[in-house]
Design a protein around this motif. Structure first.
Motif, PDB file in Angstrom:
ATOM      1  N   TRP A   1       0.775  -1.331   0.100  1.00 62.81           N
ATOM      2  CA  TRP A   1       0.034  -0.062   0.059  1.00 62.81           C
ATOM      3  C   TRP A   1       0.896   1.342  -0.160  1.00 62.81           C
ATOM      4  O   TRP A   1       2.243   1.212   0.420  1.00 62.81           O
ATOM      5  CB  TRP A   1      -1.150   0.144   1.098  1.00 62.81           C
TER       6      TRP A   1
ATOM      7  N   SER B   1       2.137   4.322  -9.557  1.00 64.28           N
ATOM      8  CA  SER B   1       1.101   3.228  -9.954  1.00 64.28           C
ATOM      9  C   SER B   1      -0.183   3.807 -10.266  1.00 64.28           C
ATOM     10  O   SER B   1      -1.187   2.829 -10.537  1.00 64.28           O
ATOM     11  CB  SER B   1       0.920   2.492  -8.377  1.00 64.28           C
TER      12      SER B   1
ATOM     13  N   ILE C   1      -2.983   4.988 -12.774  1.00 65.18           N
ATOM     14  CA  ILE C   1      -3.317   4.307 -14.189  1.00 65.18           C
ATOM     15  C   ILE C   1      -4.080   5.393 -15.096  1.00 65.18           C
ATOM     16  O   ILE C   1      -4.607   5.146 -16.118  1.00 65.18           O
ATOM     17  CB  ILE C   1      -4.180   3.215 -14.320  1.00 65.18           C
TER      18      ILE C   1
ATOM     19  N   ARG D   1       2.301  -2.975 -10.268  1.00 63.39           N
ATOM     20  CA  ARG D   1       0.786  -2.675  -9.639  1.00 63.39           C
ATOM     21  C   ARG D   1       0.052  -2.178 -10.669  1.00 63.39           C
ATOM     22  O   ARG D   1      -1.155  -2.206 -10.922  1.00 63.39           O
ATOM     23  CB  ARG D   1       1.049  -2.133  -8.362  1.00 63.39           C
ATOM     24  N   ALA D   2       0.574  -0.905 -11.215  1.00 69.85           N
ATOM     25  CA  ALA D   2      -0.347  -0.260 -12.339  1.00 69.85           C
ATOM     26  C   ALA D   2      -0.614  -0.990 -13.486  1.00 69.85           C
ATOM     27  O   ALA D   2      -1.703  -1.143 -14.063  1.00 69.85           O
ATOM     28  CB  ALA D   2       0.643   1.074 -12.727  1.00 69.85           C
TER      29      ALA D   2
ATOM     30  N   LYS E   1      -0.844  -4.296 -13.677  1.00 71.49           N
ATOM     31  CA  LYS E   1      -1.998  -5.217 -13.138  1.00 71.49           C
ATOM     32  C   LYS E   1      -3.492  -4.524 -13.112  1.00 71.49           C
ATOM     33  O   LYS E   1      -4.379  -4.965 -13.688  1.00 71.49           O
ATOM     34  CB  LYS E   1      -1.698  -5.853 -11.827  1.00 71.49           C
ATOM     35  N   LYS E   2      -3.506  -3.305 -12.360  1.00 70.54           N
ATOM     36  CA  LYS E   2      -4.721  -2.458 -12.640  1.00 70.54           C
ATOM     37  C   LYS E   2      -5.157  -2.372 -14.116  1.00 70.54           C
ATOM     38  O   LYS E   2      -6.379  -2.677 -14.249  1.00 70.54           O
ATOM     39  CB  LYS E   2      -4.650  -1.297 -11.768  1.00 70.54           C
ATOM     40  N   VAL E   3      -4.368  -1.979 -15.256  1.00 69.63           N
ATOM     41  CA  VAL E   3      -4.749  -1.953 -16.527  1.00 69.63           C
ATOM     42  C   VAL E   3      -5.326  -3.202 -16.993  1.00 69.63           C
ATOM     43  O   VAL E   3      -6.372  -3.153 -17.440  1.00 69.63           O
ATOM     44  CB  VAL E   3      -3.581  -1.246 -17.226  1.00 69.63           C
ATOM     45  N   TYR E   4      -4.647  -4.306 -16.711  1.00 70.09           N
ATOM     46  CA  TYR E   4      -4.886  -5.446 -17.185  1.00 70.09           C
ATOM     47  C   TYR E   4      -6.421  -5.817 -16.766  1.00 70.09           C
ATOM     48  O   TYR E   4      -7.196  -6.421 -17.478  1.00 70.09           O
ATOM     49  CB  TYR E   4      -4.063  -6.630 -16.786  1.00 70.09           C
ATOM     50  N   ASP E   5      -6.412  -5.691 -15.547  1.00 70.08           N
ATOM     51  CA  ASP E   5      -7.755  -6.226 -14.684  1.00 70.08           C
ATOM     52  C   ASP E   5      -9.014  -5.305 -15.309  1.00 70.08           C
ATOM     53  O   ASP E   5     -10.129  -5.982 -15.671  1.00 70.08           O
ATOM     54  CB  ASP E   5      -7.689  -5.973 -13.336  1.00 70.08           C
ATOM     55  N   LYS E   6      -8.713  -4.007 -15.829  1.00 67.21           N
ATOM     56  CA  LYS E   6      -9.680  -3.242 -16.470  1.00 67.21           C
ATOM     57  C   LYS E   6     -10.021  -3.203 -17.846  1.00 67.21           C
ATOM     58  O   LYS E   6     -10.881  -2.948 -18.557  1.00 67.21           O
ATOM     59  CB  LYS E   6      -9.534  -1.868 -15.921  1.00 67.21           C
TER      60      LYS E   6
END
Length: 469
Positions: free
Chosen positions: A86, A200, A202, A214-215, A217-222
């Protein structure tokens, strides 16, 4: 306050320090907490009683007076490599009763944990001022601050102490100075190598910072998956809907508007759009729009002409005796009498056929209404498509004269109000001069008083009537 990152005493902290001054009982500061501020750098507020979004709280590792500023208290806490995952945007100090004494913001710092490639142990330092201090005494790594207005007794555990921030800062400064002497690393750009800061976020438009895993992964998830990928999340329609193109350039769009969900078809040849199926969530109704035929489970439930009675496109009714398929039918010309049994005085008529149970076993009910010289109402049942009952005409106010018997004959009327021209047989008096024919049967001018036999009463109420002449 022009300073970007700073620490202040809370209102609760000031009150407790004043109380410690007046009572002579040192205040015990025991814990430090860090928070991510819900993703934002916070602004310290003296009215705060907790952090905006706390992510970790633990005992203070060291609390001491700054050697260079005797009015400044420094608190340190070591966050081990096992904790993290975090950002740190805010910090706070709590006493032994969980009261927030001091709160501050913190430069955006990401603390990874041991499962990430860049895990590390991190020291968090917090500084705040105690006004009007007259004496400060160190006792076995424990500080007691006796102030004219405020008293602080920090908690220290010699087994958990670590290097002071000054020592850490001096060591880092020496290392960086030595490194800078060997080489000078400029900031990285899109066209040159160099130092780069991690980020991190996006939604950033910066070109001088690098994205963290981390960034990514966020983009991949969205991100919308590629063709052929399986989508496991929920699909949300925008206000423009979800468009499905056909090979011939026609398309179907699934759209939402207010409380309605619609299927809109686009015809490329005519360049027109039309709604075909709507769902109204307010009324809980499905509606077909601009559709000629509807089939459910390979059975037609709506045909061209249904509900189009009287129009040229309506389902023609040439002979009510022969039409046994459920639906609505109508005639629009004298050349097609609806019921030949009645001759040619029943064109411009309608027929409703209802299936009773399984209509394919041949059990239907027919209701026929000719409007010429009427309206009149006929009905019958048909079994097995062969056993056809005779048409039976119902009594109405418009055709009651067809069924009348001589004046004085008592009739059973479905309802509680007699039709025009009739009296209710309830024992009432009538004018014998005004109704001479009725007076021949009842010369005293009194109607008979008749009550329905209880054995005859069903769901439909009725009365006995007699013609008034």
């Amino acid at each position: 306050m022009n300073q970007t990152y700073y620490t202040i005493l809370t209102q609760k902290g000031v009150a407790l320090l004043d109380n410690a001054t007046s009572q002579g009982i040192p205040l015990k500061i025991t814990q430090m907490a860090v928070g991510d501020g819900n993703g934002n750098i916070t602004t310290p507020d003296a009215t705060q009683t907790k952090l905006v979004h706390e992510v970790r709280r633990a005992a203070i590792d060291k609390l001491f007076v700054d050697n260079e500023n005797p009015c400044q208290i420094i608190a340190e806490q070591v966050i081990p490599e096992t904790d993290g995952g975090w950002f740190i945007h805010e910090i706070g100090l709590f006493d032994d009763r969980d009261n927030l004494i001091a709160v501050g913001n913190y430069p955006a710092t990401y603390k990874p944990n041991f499962i990430e490639d860049s895990s590390r142990t991190q020291v968090i330092r917090m500084e705040f001022i105690v006004d009007n201090t007259e004496a400060i005494e160190l006792k076995n790594e424990t500080i007691e601050v006796f102030a004219a207005r405020k008293y602080i007794e920090p908690r220290a555990d010699a087994t958990q102490t670590t290097a002071t921030q000054k020592y850490v800062n001096d060591t880092i400064t020496a290392k960086i100075t030595a490194h800078e002497k060997s080489t000078n690393h400029p900031d990285a750009t899109t066209s040159a190598k160099g130092f780069v800061q991690l980020n991190s976020a996006i939604n950033s438009k910066l070109e001088t910072q690098a994205a963290t895993p981390r960034a990514v992964k966020k983009v991949y998830d969205k991100a919308v998956k590629r063709a052929g990928d399986t989508m496991t999340g929920q699909l949300t329609l925008s206000n423009k809907g979800l468009k499905i193109n056909n090979a011939n350039n026609d398309s179907m769009t699934l759209m939402t508007l207010n409380d309605c969900y619609s299927h809109v078809f686009y015809n490329a040849k005519t360049n027109t759009s039309a709604r075909k199926l709507d769902y109204d969530s307010t009324e809980n109704i499905w509606r077909f729009q601009n559709v000629k035929d509807v089939t459910i489970n390979d059975k037609p439930v709506l045909k061209a002409g249904d509900y189009g009675i009287g129009s040229k496109g309506g389902a023609p009714l040439s002979n009510a005796n022969d039409i046994l398929l459920t639906g609505f039918y109508g005639t629009d010309t004298y050349k097609r009498p609806g019921l030949p049994d009645l001759g040619y005085d029943n064109y411009y008529s309608t027929l409703a056929v209802y299936g009773s149970g399984n209509q394919f076993c041949g059990h239907v009910e027919q209701l026929y209404v000719p409007t010429l010289n009427g309206p009149r109402v006929f009905g019958r049942s048909v079994f097995n498509f062969t056993d056809k009952m005779k048409w039976i005409e119902s009594i109405t106010e418009a055709n009651i004269n067809r069924f009348l018997t001589p004046v004085g004959a008592i009739l059973k009327w479905p309802g509680i109000v007699p039709p025009a021209g009739y009296f209710n047989c309830n024992g009432a008096m009538f004018d014998i001069e005004k109704y001479p024919k009725l007076a021949l049967l009842f010369p005293l001018g009194k109607l008979p008083k008749l009550k329905p036999n209880p054995d005859w009463i069903e769901d439909q109420p009725f009365i006995y009537i007699v013609e008034a002449k």
